[in-house]
Design a protein around this motif. Structure first.
Motif, PDB file in Angstrom:
ATOM      1  N   SER A   1       0.783  -1.411  -0.165  1.00 35.04           N
ATOM      2  CA  SER A   1       0.118  -0.120  -0.239  1.00 35.04           C
ATOM      3  C   SER A   1       0.835   1.265   0.141  1.00 35.04           C
ATOM      4  O   SER A   1       0.630   2.267  -0.593  1.00 35.04           O
ATOM      5  N   ARG A   2       1.954   1.364   0.646  1.00 41.87           N
ATOM      6  CA  ARG A   2       2.736   2.656   0.738  1.00 41.87           C
ATOM      7  C   ARG A   2       3.243   2.839  -0.662  1.00 41.87           C
ATOM      8  O   ARG A   2       3.198   4.027  -0.897  1.00 41.87           O
ATOM      9  N   ALA A   3       3.716   2.098  -1.593  1.00 38.20           N
ATOM     10  CA  ALA A   3       4.003   2.312  -2.832  1.00 38.20           C
ATOM     11  C   ALA A   3       2.665   3.306  -3.693  1.00 38.20           C
ATOM     12  O   ALA A   3       3.204   4.092  -4.319  1.00 38.20           O
ATOM     13  N   TYR A   4       1.498   2.681  -3.470  1.00 35.74           N
ATOM     14  CA  TYR A   4       0.324   3.117  -4.098  1.00 35.74           C
ATOM     15  C   TYR A   4       0.143   4.657  -3.527  1.00 35.74           C
ATOM     16  O   TYR A   4      -0.052   5.577  -4.236  1.00 35.74           O
ATOM     17  N   LEU A   5       0.234   4.610  -2.208  1.00 33.15           N
ATOM     18  CA  LEU A   5       0.000   6.098  -1.488  1.00 33.15           C
ATOM     19  C   LEU A   5       1.085   6.952  -1.841  1.00 33.15           C
ATOM     20  O   LEU A   5       0.641   8.270  -1.857  1.00 33.15           O
ATOM     21  N   ASP A   6       2.211   6.625  -2.049  1.00 35.77           N
ATOM     22  CA  ASP A   6       3.116   7.628  -2.177  1.00 35.77           C
ATOM     23  C   ASP A   6       2.929   8.383  -3.678  1.00 35.77           C
ATOM     24  O   ASP A   6       3.076   9.533  -3.840  1.00 35.77           O
ATOM     25  N   THR A   7       2.220   7.561  -4.491  1.00 36.13           N
ATOM     26  CA  THR A   7       2.012   8.017  -5.884  1.00 36.13           C
ATOM     27  C   THR A   7       0.623   8.683  -5.773  1.00 36.13           C
ATOM     28  O   THR A   7       0.404   9.738  -6.368  1.00 36.13           O
ATOM     29  N   LEU A   8      -0.528   8.301  -5.087  1.00 38.09           N
ATOM     30  CA  LEU A   8      -1.709   8.823  -5.356  1.00 38.09           C
ATOM     31  C   LEU A   8      -1.991   9.754  -4.358  1.00 38.09           C
ATOM     32  O   LEU A   8      -2.854  10.668  -4.649  1.00 38.09           O
ATOM     33  N   ALA A   9      -1.428   9.999  -3.294  1.00 35.68           N
ATOM     34  CA  ALA A   9      -1.624  10.850  -2.037  1.00 35.68           C
ATOM     35  C   ALA A   9      -1.557  12.272  -2.579  1.00 35.68           C
ATOM     36  O   ALA A   9      -2.292  13.096  -2.188  1.00 35.68           O
ATOM     37  N   ASN A  10      -0.660  12.542  -3.531  1.00 39.57           N
ATOM     38  CA  ASN A  10      -0.396  13.938  -3.709  1.00 39.57           C
ATOM     39  C   ASN A  10      -0.687  14.290  -5.519  1.00 39.57           C
ATOM     40  O   ASN A  10      -0.216  15.361  -5.755  1.00 39.57           O
ATOM     41  N   HIS A  11      -1.380  13.384  -5.914  1.00 43.16           N
ATOM     42  CA  HIS A  11      -1.577  13.593  -7.510  1.00 43.16           C
ATOM     43  C   HIS A  11      -3.115  14.509  -7.500  1.00 43.16           C
ATOM     44  O   HIS A  11      -4.071  14.027  -6.816  1.00 43.16           O
ATOM     45  N   PRO A  12      -3.064  15.563  -8.657  1.00 42.42           N
ATOM     46  CA  PRO A  12      -4.296  16.190  -8.346  1.00 42.42           C
ATOM     47  C   PRO A  12      -5.407  15.660  -9.061  1.00 42.42           C
ATOM     48  O   PRO A  12      -6.566  16.134  -8.633  1.00 42.42           O
ATOM     49  N   ALA A  13      -5.211  14.456  -9.704  1.00 39.85           N
ATOM     50  CA  ALA A  13      -6.594  13.685 -10.266  1.00 39.85           C
ATOM     51  C   ALA A  13      -7.304  12.941  -9.350  1.00 39.85           C
ATOM     52  O   ALA A  13      -8.339  12.710  -9.726  1.00 39.85           O
ATOM     53  N   VAL A  14      -6.648  12.614  -8.200  1.00 46.07           N
ATOM     54  CA  VAL A  14      -7.384  11.754  -7.341  1.00 46.07           C
ATOM     55  C   VAL A  14      -7.412  12.289  -5.849  1.00 46.07           C
ATOM     56  O   VAL A  14      -6.507  13.103  -5.371  1.00 46.07           O
ATOM     57  N   ARG A  15      -8.287  11.963  -4.981  1.00 46.58           N
ATOM     58  CA  ARG A  15      -8.225  12.158  -3.398  1.00 46.58           C
ATOM     59  C   ARG A  15      -8.380  10.835  -2.611  1.00 46.58           C
ATOM     60  O   ARG A  15      -9.327  10.235  -2.937  1.00 46.58           O
ATOM     61  N   ILE A  16      -7.377  10.487  -2.066  1.00 48.52           N
ATOM     62  CA  ILE A  16      -7.553   9.490  -1.015  1.00 48.52           C
ATOM     63  C   ILE A  16      -8.907   9.716  -0.090  1.00 48.52           C
ATOM     64  O   ILE A  16      -8.448  10.726   1.033  1.00 48.52           O
ATOM     65  N   ALA A  17      -9.940   9.213  -0.043  1.00 48.66           N
ATOM     66  CA  ALA A  17     -10.996   9.640   0.766  1.00 48.66           C
ATOM     67  C   ALA A  17     -11.066   8.713   2.053  1.00 48.66           C
ATOM     68  O   ALA A  17     -11.809   9.384   3.134  1.00 48.66           O
ATOM     69  N   ALA A  18     -10.700   7.587   1.806  1.00 52.51           N
ATOM     70  CA  ALA A  18     -10.949   6.415   2.839  1.00 52.51           C
ATOM     71  C   ALA A  18     -10.044   5.640   2.721  1.00 52.51           C
ATOM     72  O   ALA A  18      -9.424   5.174   1.830  1.00 52.51           O
ATOM     73  N   LEU A  19      -9.822   4.931   4.189  1.00 54.45           N
ATOM     74  CA  LEU A  19      -8.885   3.898   4.110  1.00 54.45           C
ATOM     75  C   LEU A  19      -9.385   2.827   5.079  1.00 54.45           C
ATOM     76  O   LEU A  19     -10.109   3.187   6.228  1.00 54.45           O
ATOM     77  N   ALA A  20      -9.325   1.701   4.791  1.00 53.25           N
ATOM     78  CA  ALA A  20      -9.788   0.617   5.520  1.00 53.25           C
ATOM     79  C   ALA A  20      -8.806  -0.527   5.795  1.00 53.25           C
ATOM     80  O   ALA A  20      -8.241  -0.785   4.721  1.00 53.25           O
ATOM     81  N   ASP A  21      -8.763  -1.209   6.718  1.00 57.14           N
ATOM     82  CA  ASP A  21      -7.938  -2.456   7.098  1.00 57.14           C
ATOM     83  C   ASP A  21      -8.585  -3.016   8.147  1.00 57.14           C
ATOM     84  O   ASP A  21      -9.242  -2.834   9.044  1.00 57.14           O
ATOM     85  N   LEU A  22      -8.300  -4.560   8.150  1.00 59.51           N
ATOM     86  CA  LEU A  22      -8.741  -5.412   9.213  1.00 59.51           C
ATOM     87  C   LEU A  22      -8.311  -4.945  10.578  1.00 59.51           C
ATOM     88  O   LEU A  22      -8.772  -4.932  11.623  1.00 59.51           O
ATOM     89  N   ASP A  23      -6.881  -4.426  10.547  1.00 57.53           N
ATOM     90  CA  ASP A  23      -6.292  -3.701  11.707  1.00 57.53           C
ATOM     91  C   ASP A  23      -6.841  -2.415  11.709  1.00 57.53           C
ATOM     92  O   ASP A  23      -6.572  -1.414  10.845  1.00 57.53           O
ATOM     93  N   ALA A  24      -7.613  -2.111  12.663  1.00 58.36           N
ATOM     94  CA  ALA A  24      -8.302  -0.564  12.577  1.00 58.36           C
ATOM     95  C   ALA A  24      -7.004   0.326  13.026  1.00 58.36           C
ATOM     96  O   ALA A  24      -7.351   1.711  12.516  1.00 58.36           O
ATOM     97  N   SER A  25      -6.416  -0.028  13.817  1.00 56.69           N
ATOM     98  CA  SER A  25      -5.265   1.091  14.414  1.00 56.69           C
ATOM     99  C   SER A  25      -4.280   1.143  13.050  1.00 56.69           C
ATOM    100  O   SER A  25      -3.729   2.611  13.215  1.00 56.69           O
TER     101      SER A  25
END
Length: 384
Positions: free
Chosen positions: A16-40
Motif C-alpha cells: 500500500s505504501r507504494a500506491y499511496l506515495d503515488t496517489l496521495a499528492n496527485h491532483p487527479a485523485v483524492r484518498i477519501a477513505a482507508l480501511a484495514d482489518l487492523d483498525a489501528s
C-alpha cells in the motif's frame, strides 16, 4: 476544473505504501477513505493523509464519498472485496492477480459490466518506459516480425524478506500467480493475446522457513507449486516460453527476450517501470541500448489507476480488467495444463492495450483532465 476522483483504499499492507506515495499528492485523485482489518493501522495511515478518513471495510464500500475502490488485499480476498465494490455501484482497481481463480475473475468482470462500473487491475509496471519502449521498437519493425519470446523469473522465495509470507505458499499464491502477472502482461503488451498454453510444474519442498521479522525461523507449509514453466501460443503465431520459480538462487537469463526475423530485443524486468532495452540486429556483434521511446517516465505503482481516471472514458484503460482477466486465464490454464498434462485453449480474447506515448514525469504527475463525471467514473487480503 472538476473535483478530484475520490478513492477508497482497502488493505494497508506492505504494497500500500507504494500506491499511496503515488496517489496521495496527485491532483487527479483524492484518498477519501482507508480501511484495514487492523483498525489501528488504518487510523495511523489516515493521520498522514489530509482529508482521508479511517473506517471499516463495510462502511468504505457503502460510502457515497468513494467513487473507486483500490483493492490491495491479499489475493484470496481480491474477488470478495471487488464484488462488494461493484455491487455498491463503485469502480474497482485491484492489485494483481484479478482473483485467485478464473471463474471468480470472470464473475467480477461480468458483474461490473452488468452494473455499469469499470474494473482495472495491476500490474501497471508495463506502462513504464521499459516495456513500452520495447513495444514501440517491435511495432516500429526494429526486429522484423516477432517469432518467439522468453520470460524468466527465478528467486529463492519471498519468505527470505517478507515477515508474513504465508499467502505466497497458500492457494492463490506461488510464483506464477504472484509474479507471473508482470511477465504475462508484458508479453501481451509486446506480442498480443494468447490463444493456448502448455504447462508443467513442480513442488519439491513441503515447507519454507521465514527469514525476517518477528516470526524468523518459523516453518510454514507449501500448498502450491513453486516452479512453473510453459509455452504460450500467441494469436499472431509467436511462441513464448515462461518460467516462474521460487526454487532457484538466481539466473543469468534476461527477464524477457523477444526474437524477430531481423533482431532480438532484451526487455528489462517487468516488475519495474523502467530499465534498459537493448537490441542486437542481425549481422551485428554488439548489443545497442535504446533510449526511452514510449511510456510514463519515472512512473510508480498507482499510475494505472491515474491512467484510468484521466482517460475519462475517451479511450480504454491501459491496465483494464479485460487484460487482467486474460492474464488470469493464461496463468490458471498453465496450472491446469500442468496438472492434466494437456494443451489448454483459452476462452477469453483481448486486444493489446493502447500504447503509452513517451510522457515526462512532470506531465503525468501534474495532469488532471478537469472533466471527470459520474457517468465516466473510472476503475478498471486484507493485508498484502
Amino acid at each position: 476544473m472538476g473535483d478530484p476522483h475520490r478513492v477508497g483504499v482497502v488493505g494497508l499492507g506492505v504494497i500500500s505504501r507504494a500506491y499511496l506515495d503515488t496517489l496521495a499528492n496527485h491532483p487527479a485523485v483524492r484518498i477519501a477513505a482507508l480501511a484495514d482489518l487492523d483498525a489501528s493501522r488504518s487510523a495511523a495511515v489516515a493521520a498522514t493523509i489530509p482529508g482521508a478518513e479511517a473506517m471499516s471495510v463495510e462502511r468504505l464500500l457503502a460510502s457515497p464519498d468513494v467513487q473507486t475502490v483500490l483493492n490491495l488485499t491479499i489475493p484470496a480476498a481480491h474477488a470478495d472485496i471487488s464484488l462488494g465494490a461493484v455491487d455498491a455501484g463503485k469502480n474497482v482497481y485491484v492489485e494483481k492477480p484479478l482473483a485467485v481463480t478464473f471463474p471468480d475473475g470472470r464473475t467480477v468482470i461480468d458483474r461490473a459490466a452488468t452494473t455499469g462500473v469499470r474494473v482495472g487491475c495491476a500490474p501497471d509496471t508495463v506502462l513504464g518506459t521499459g516495456t513500452q519502449t520495447a513495444r514501440a521498437a517491435i511495432d516500429g519493425g526494429l526486429i522484423g516480425r516477432p517469432m518467439s519470446a522468453s520470460a524468466v523469473m527465478v528467486t529463492a522465495g519471498h519468505e527470505r524478506w517478507h515477515p508474513h509470507p504465508d499467502f505466497y505458499y497458500a492457494p492463490g499464491g506461488g510464483p506464477l500467480l504472484d509474479m507471473g502477472p508482470y511477465y504475462v502482461s508484458a508479453l501481451i503488451h509486446l506480442l498480443g493475446p494468447v490463444r493456448a498454453v502448455v504447462g508443467a510444474a513442480s513442488r519439491l519442498r513441503p515447507e519454507r522457513v521465514i527469514g525476517s521479522g518477528p516470526r524468523t525461523g518459523q516453518r510454514i507449509p507449501v500448498e502450491v507449486d513453486t516452479h512453473v514453466t510453459g509455452v504460450l501460443e500467441h494469436a499472431n503465431g509467436a511462441l513464448s516460453t515462461i518460467t516462474t520459480s521460487f526454487d532457484g538462487v538466481a539466473t543469468t537469463a534476461a527477464p524477457i527476450e523477444v526474437r524477430g526475423e531481423t533482431g532480438t530485443l532484451a526487455v528489462p524486468d517487468p516488475n519495474y517501470f523502467d530499465g534498459e532495452v537493448r537490441v542486437l540486429a542481425l549481422g551485428d556483434t554488439d548489443w545497442r541500448a535504446l533510449p526511452p521511446q514510449a511510456g510514463y517516465a519515472e512512473a510508480s505503482r498507482g499510475i494505472g489507476l491515474i491512467d484510468m481516471v484521466t482517460a475519462d472514458g475517451h479511450r480504454p484503460a491501459r491496465a483494464g480488467g479485460d487484460v487482467a482477466l486474460h492474464v488470469l486465464e493464461t496463468m490458471t490454464a498453465l496450472l491446469r495444463s500442468a496438472a492434466e498434462g494437456q494443451r489448454i485453449e483459452l476462452t477469453t480474447v483481448v486486444r493489446r492495450p493502447v500504447p503509452v506515448p513517451l510522457t515526462p514525469a512532470e506531465e503525468w504527475r501534474a495532469h488532471y483532465s478537469g472533466h471527470l463525471s459520474t457517468r465516466h467514473q473510472v476503475a478498471g487480503s486484507t493485508d498484502k
